[in-house]
Design a protein around this motif. Structure first.
Motif, PDB file in Angstrom:
ATOM      1  N   SER A 280      30.689  52.300 -27.763  1.00 35.16           N
ATOM      2  CA  SER A 280      31.576  51.077 -28.215  1.00 35.16           C
ATOM      3  C   SER A 280      32.739  52.229 -27.620  1.00 35.16           C
ATOM      4  CB  SER A 280      31.842  51.063 -29.534  1.00 35.16           C
ATOM      5  OG  SER A 280      32.306  52.860 -30.198  1.00 35.16           O
ATOM      6  N   TYR A 281      33.158  53.323 -26.963  1.00 32.62           N
ATOM      7  CA  TYR A 281      33.818  54.428 -26.569  1.00 32.62           C
ATOM      8  C   TYR A 281      34.410  53.487 -24.873  1.00 32.62           C
ATOM      9  CZ  TYR A 281      36.360  58.555 -24.739  1.00 32.62           C
ATOM     10  OH  TYR A 281      37.313  59.304 -23.904  1.00 32.62           O
ATOM     11  N   ARG A 282      36.229  53.218 -24.842  1.00 33.47           N
ATOM     12  CA  ARG A 282      35.791  52.117 -23.398  1.00 33.47           C
ATOM     13  C   ARG A 282      35.298  53.359 -22.356  1.00 33.47           C
ATOM     14  NH1 ARG A 282      40.482  48.844 -23.694  1.00 33.47           N
ATOM     15  NH2 ARG A 282      41.187  49.355 -26.154  1.00 33.47           N
ATOM     16  N   PRO A 283      35.852  54.416 -22.151  1.00 34.22           N
ATOM     17  CA  PRO A 283      35.997  55.454 -20.872  1.00 34.22           C
ATOM     18  C   PRO A 283      34.144  55.029 -20.690  1.00 34.22           C
ATOM     19  CG  PRO A 283      37.051  55.861 -22.656  1.00 34.22           C
ATOM     20  CD  PRO A 283      36.849  55.191 -22.821  1.00 34.22           C
ATOM     21  N   ASN A 284      33.615  54.664 -21.977  1.00 36.48           N
ATOM     22  CA  ASN A 284      31.635  54.958 -21.460  1.00 36.48           C
ATOM     23  C   ASN A 284      31.495  53.288 -21.228  1.00 36.48           C
ATOM     24  OD1 ASN A 284      31.381  57.805 -22.577  1.00 36.48           O
ATOM     25  ND2 ASN A 284      30.453  56.906 -24.068  1.00 36.48           N
ATOM     26  N   ILE A 285      32.198  52.707 -21.581  1.00 39.41           N
ATOM     27  CA  ILE A 285      31.740  50.647 -20.874  1.00 39.41           C
ATOM     28  C   ILE A 285      32.606  50.564 -19.334  1.00 39.41           C
ATOM     29  CG2 ILE A 285      32.510  48.377 -21.545  1.00 39.41           C
ATOM     30  CD1 ILE A 285      32.654  49.243 -24.592  1.00 39.41           C
ATOM     31  N   ASP A 286      33.868  51.016 -19.050  1.00 38.11           N
ATOM     32  CA  ASP A 286      33.926  50.801 -18.021  1.00 38.11           C
ATOM     33  C   ASP A 286      32.773  51.646 -16.672  1.00 38.11           C
ATOM     34  OD1 ASP A 286      36.443  50.788 -15.751  1.00 38.11           O
ATOM     35  OD2 ASP A 286      35.802  53.060 -15.805  1.00 38.11           O
ATOM     36  N   GLY A 287      32.594  52.750 -17.540  1.00 34.90           N
ATOM     37  CA  GLY A 287      32.071  54.049 -16.353  1.00 34.90           C
ATOM     38  C   GLY A 287      30.299  53.409 -16.081  1.00 34.90           C
ATOM     39  N   LEU A 288      29.648  52.113 -17.897  1.00 32.84           N
ATOM     40  CA  LEU A 288      28.362  52.044 -16.861  1.00 32.84           C
ATOM     41  C   LEU A 288      28.880  51.062 -16.513  1.00 32.84           C
ATOM     42  CD1 LEU A 288      25.686  51.862 -18.105  1.00 32.84           C
ATOM     43  CD2 LEU A 288      26.926  50.530 -20.122  1.00 32.84           C
TER      44      LEU A 288
ATOM     45  N   ARG B 139      12.290  53.014  -5.401  1.00 32.38           N
ATOM     46  CA  ARG B 139      12.181  51.687  -6.646  1.00 32.38           C
ATOM     47  C   ARG B 139      10.931  51.837  -7.516  1.00 32.38           C
ATOM     48  NH1 ARG B 139      12.186  47.210  -2.936  1.00 32.38           N
ATOM     49  NH2 ARG B 139      12.781  47.940  -0.883  1.00 32.38           N
ATOM     50  N   ASP B 140      11.393  53.130  -7.751  1.00 30.72           N
ATOM     51  CA  ASP B 140      10.442  53.153  -9.010  1.00 30.72           C
ATOM     52  C   ASP B 140      11.488  53.838 -10.211  1.00 30.72           C
ATOM     53  OD1 ASP B 140       8.106  52.800  -8.419  1.00 30.72           O
ATOM     54  OD2 ASP B 140       7.494  54.708  -7.443  1.00 30.72           O
ATOM     55  N   ILE B 141      12.687  54.167 -10.040  1.00 29.84           N
ATOM     56  CA  ILE B 141      13.418  54.638 -10.793  1.00 29.84           C
ATOM     57  C   ILE B 141      14.190  53.384 -12.126  1.00 29.84           C
ATOM     58  CG2 ILE B 141      15.775  53.782  -9.805  1.00 29.84           C
ATOM     59  CD1 ILE B 141      17.052  56.526 -10.198  1.00 29.84           C
ATOM     60  N   ARG B 142      14.345  53.732 -12.774  1.00 25.65           N
ATOM     61  CA  ARG B 142      14.644  53.227 -14.421  1.00 25.65           C
ATOM     62  C   ARG B 142      16.118  53.878 -14.641  1.00 25.65           C
ATOM     63  NH1 ARG B 142      12.572  49.195 -16.863  1.00 25.65           N
ATOM     64  NH2 ARG B 142      12.402  49.653 -18.576  1.00 25.65           N
ATOM     65  N   LEU B 143      17.029  52.430 -14.858  1.00 24.26           N
ATOM     66  CA  LEU B 143      18.364  53.370 -16.036  1.00 24.26           C
ATOM     67  C   LEU B 143      17.922  53.223 -17.236  1.00 24.26           C
ATOM     68  CD1 LEU B 143      21.243  54.480 -15.945  1.00 24.26           C
ATOM     69  CD2 LEU B 143      21.796  52.493 -15.458  1.00 24.26           C
ATOM     70  N   ILE B 144      18.237  54.395 -18.104  1.00 25.57           N
ATOM     71  CA  ILE B 144      17.790  53.928 -19.944  1.00 25.57           C
ATOM     72  C   ILE B 144      19.334  54.591 -20.235  1.00 25.57           C
ATOM     73  CG2 ILE B 144      16.736  55.314 -21.941  1.00 25.57           C
ATOM     74  CD1 ILE B 144      15.026  53.866 -19.920  1.00 25.57           C
ATOM     75  N   VAL B 145      19.828  53.165 -20.394  1.00 28.68           N
ATOM     76  CA  VAL B 145      21.722  53.286 -21.832  1.00 28.68           C
ATOM     77  C   VAL B 145      20.979  53.384 -22.557  1.00 28.68           C
ATOM     78  CG1 VAL B 145      23.280  52.281 -21.806  1.00 28.68           C
ATOM     79  CG2 VAL B 145      22.065  51.818 -19.554  1.00 28.68           C
ATOM     80  N   ALA B 146      21.036  54.370 -23.458  1.00 30.08           N
ATOM     81  CA  ALA B 146      21.077  54.861 -25.190  1.00 30.08           C
ATOM     82  C   ALA B 146      22.203  55.329 -25.428  1.00 30.08           C
ATOM     83  CB  ALA B 146      19.810  56.155 -24.916  1.00 30.08           C
ATOM     84  N   GLY B 147      22.668  54.906 -27.067  1.00 25.95           N
ATOM     85  CA  GLY B 147      23.581  54.858 -27.667  1.00 25.95           C
ATOM     86  C   GLY B 147      24.402  53.966 -28.499  1.00 25.95           C
ATOM     87  N   SER B 148      25.576  54.403 -29.220  1.00 28.26           N
ATOM     88  CA  SER B 148      25.286  53.601 -30.549  1.00 28.26           C
ATOM     89  C   SER B 148      26.473  52.451 -30.601  1.00 28.26           C
ATOM     90  CB  SER B 148      26.315  54.692 -31.623  1.00 28.26           C
ATOM     91  OG  SER B 148      27.028  55.614 -31.005  1.00 28.26           O
ATOM     92  N   ASN B 149      26.314  51.605 -30.968  1.00 30.63           N
ATOM     93  CA  ASN B 149      27.166  50.599 -31.426  1.00 30.63           C
ATOM     94  C   ASN B 149      27.582  49.783 -29.821  1.00 30.63           C
ATOM     95  OD1 ASN B 149      28.022  51.316 -34.036  1.00 30.63           O
ATOM     96  ND2 ASN B 149      29.213  52.891 -33.259  1.00 30.63           N
ATOM     97  N   PRO B 150      26.060  49.347 -29.347  1.00 31.11           N
ATOM     98  CA  PRO B 150      26.487  48.471 -28.238  1.00 31.11           C
ATOM     99  C   PRO B 150      27.009  47.341 -28.748  1.00 31.11           C
ATOM    100  CG  PRO B 150      24.066  49.572 -28.429  1.00 31.11           C
ATOM    101  CD  PRO B 150      25.103  49.550 -29.136  1.00 31.11           C
ATOM    102  N   GLY B 151      27.950  46.700 -27.794  1.00 32.45           N
ATOM    103  CA  GLY B 151      28.531  45.545 -28.262  1.00 32.45           C
ATOM    104  C   GLY B 151      28.326  44.057 -27.328  1.00 32.45           C
ATOM    105  N   GLY B 152      28.436  42.978 -26.957  1.00 32.61           N
ATOM    106  CA  GLY B 152      28.254  42.235 -26.370  1.00 32.61           C
ATOM    107  C   GLY B 152      28.309  42.625 -24.644  1.00 32.61           C
ATOM    108  N   ALA B 153      28.732  43.319 -24.002  1.00 35.49           N
ATOM    109  CA  ALA B 153      28.994  43.530 -22.942  1.00 35.49           C
ATOM    110  C   ALA B 153      28.768  44.610 -22.361  1.00 35.49           C
ATOM    111  CB  ALA B 153      30.968  44.394 -22.978  1.00 35.49           C
TER     112      ALA B 153
END
Length: 417
Positions: free
Chosen positions: A245-253, A269-283
């Protein structure tokens, strides 16, 4: 040691979790080592917490959200951006101090009178409106304030970003927040025995604008773990970990997912991106709906995520502060890919400790490719970062140093073991 201490913070300290909680726990641990300590957490989700023990200190939550500061609430509802900014400057309190209504401050003082502290520690600048009440009730008790970040610089960074996106209302608001952040520090300056912050960069920024009589750097500490596992050499995931929910993190993501990830996922081709953290919003949820991207909301434990990853990515373009997640990745011996802004305040060597790029898409993509293409070289940087973190951000060392700082504010007769 016959010293009574109190620590006022906006969230209950914890050894793991968000960065604020981890930093607050270092200060509470330092206080608890010196004597009987009371932790008062002023936050909207903690009014039902009964007194209990945290790391040897008695802790209590005071609900500030259900009893907000009325004037700040009215200011937040103003519809004319220019008027809203003027009103905030006139009131002279950060919007985050909405939790400090008069009843909340009175309850805080009442709790402190029962404890009879010899020194009071306050975490974060937006709790500084408490200072006048505290000095009126405890005129001879020294106050120590941990600013952590430079809130003025943070809001100016937000304002600059909003201006670049033609968001005039946001820009005016954050410019006002920046000015108010400085004004509450300036007002409290002659009533506070010592200020601390998390990095040399934050200290230099604060000192350029404010005439501190004393400001000391207390670095962030890595959380303690039972054992640091060896990273899997077969790991192919990239890990993005932080407050979602931190604005710079959302922008960076958003930047990473929309401009870097498409090319990177084609090359590996085998790579995955794991996005982990607190309070993810709709964006954030929308950003994580793409191919090869997995969202892990509010993870209970981070060790399994680090073990799955080949590297962690911190693609920040604005903001301020010292990135605890980079330190944590170093503790887990995981390679770090970040920007100059992401590495700011950590004194990292770009050729030794991490892959540090400029904030251009091509530069960040190249850093990712370099890291993922040469695993032995990436492991060398991860090991170097691990050694750096152990040397400069060891928790026990920082707790001890903070304890010495607290003792130094006391009268000589209190400072004796």
């Amino acid at each position: 040691m016959n010293v009574r201490l109190a620590h006022i913070c906006p969230i209950l300290p914890a050894r793991h979790g968000n960065g604020l909680a981890m930093r607050a726990s270092v200060f509470s641990d330092a206080a608890a080592l010196l004597g009987k300590t009371l932790i008062i957490a002023i936050d909207g989700h903690q009014g039902d917490i009964a007194d209990h023990s945290i790391n040897g200190a008695c802790a209590v939550g005071i609900d500030g959200r259900s009893r907000p500061d009325t004037r700040l609430m009215l200011i937040s509802k103003a519809t004319v951006p220019e008027q809203k900014a003027v009103l905030l400057r006139q009131y002279g309190r950060p919007s985050a101090s909405v939790i400090l209504s008069l009843p909340v401050m009175q309850e805080t003082v009442r709790r402190l009178k029962q404890h009879r502290p010899d020194v009071i520690l306050i975490s974060r600048a937006y709790l500084l409106p408490l200072v006048d009440e505290l000095k009126a009730a405890f005129p001879n008790v020294p106050l120590v304030v941990d600013l952590d970040d430079d809130d003025g610089a943070l809001h100016r960074s937000y304002a600059q970003q909003a201006r670049a996106q033609n968001e005039n209302a946001e820009c005016l608001w954050h410019e006002a927040e920046a000015d108010v952040a400085d004004s509450v520090i300036a007002h409290a300056m002659h009533q506070v025995a010592a200020f601390t912050c998390a990095s040399d960069v934050a200290a230099a920024s604060l000192l350029r604008r404010l005439e501190f009589s004393g400001l000391q750097v207390v670095p962030n500490a890595v959380p303690e773990t039972v054992a640091v596992p060896e990273p899997s050499s077969a790991g192919t995931d990239l890990l993005f970990l932080g407050n979602l929910s931190y604005r710079p993190n959302i922008d960076g993501l958003r930047w990473f997912v929309t401009e870097v990830w498409p090319d990177l996922s084609v090359r590996f081709r085998d790579i995955r991106l794991i996005v982990a953290g607190s309070n993810p919003g709709g964006a954030v949820k929308q950003l994580c709906s793409g191919t090869g991207i997995e969202l892990v909301a509010d993870p209970d434990h981070v060790a399994p995520l680090y073990q799955r990853a080949a590297a962690t990515v911190v693609p920040l373009r604005f903001g301020s502060g010292s990135r605890i997640k980079i330190l944590e990745a170093g503790q887990y011996r995981l390679p770090v890919i970040t920007t100059k802004k992401g590495a700011e305040g950590l004194r990292l060597d770009a050729g030794k400790h991490a892959y540090i790029s400029a904030t251009g898409t091509d530069e960040l993509l190249a850093a990712c490719i370099n890291c993922l293409s040469d695993r032995p070289a990436a492991r060398q940087r991860a090991d170097a970062l691990h050694s750096f973190v152990q040397k400069h951000h060891d928790r026990q060392t920082i707790v001890r140093d903070m304890g010495n700082l607290l003792l130094a504010t006391l009268k000589p007769d209190h400072a004796k073991p």
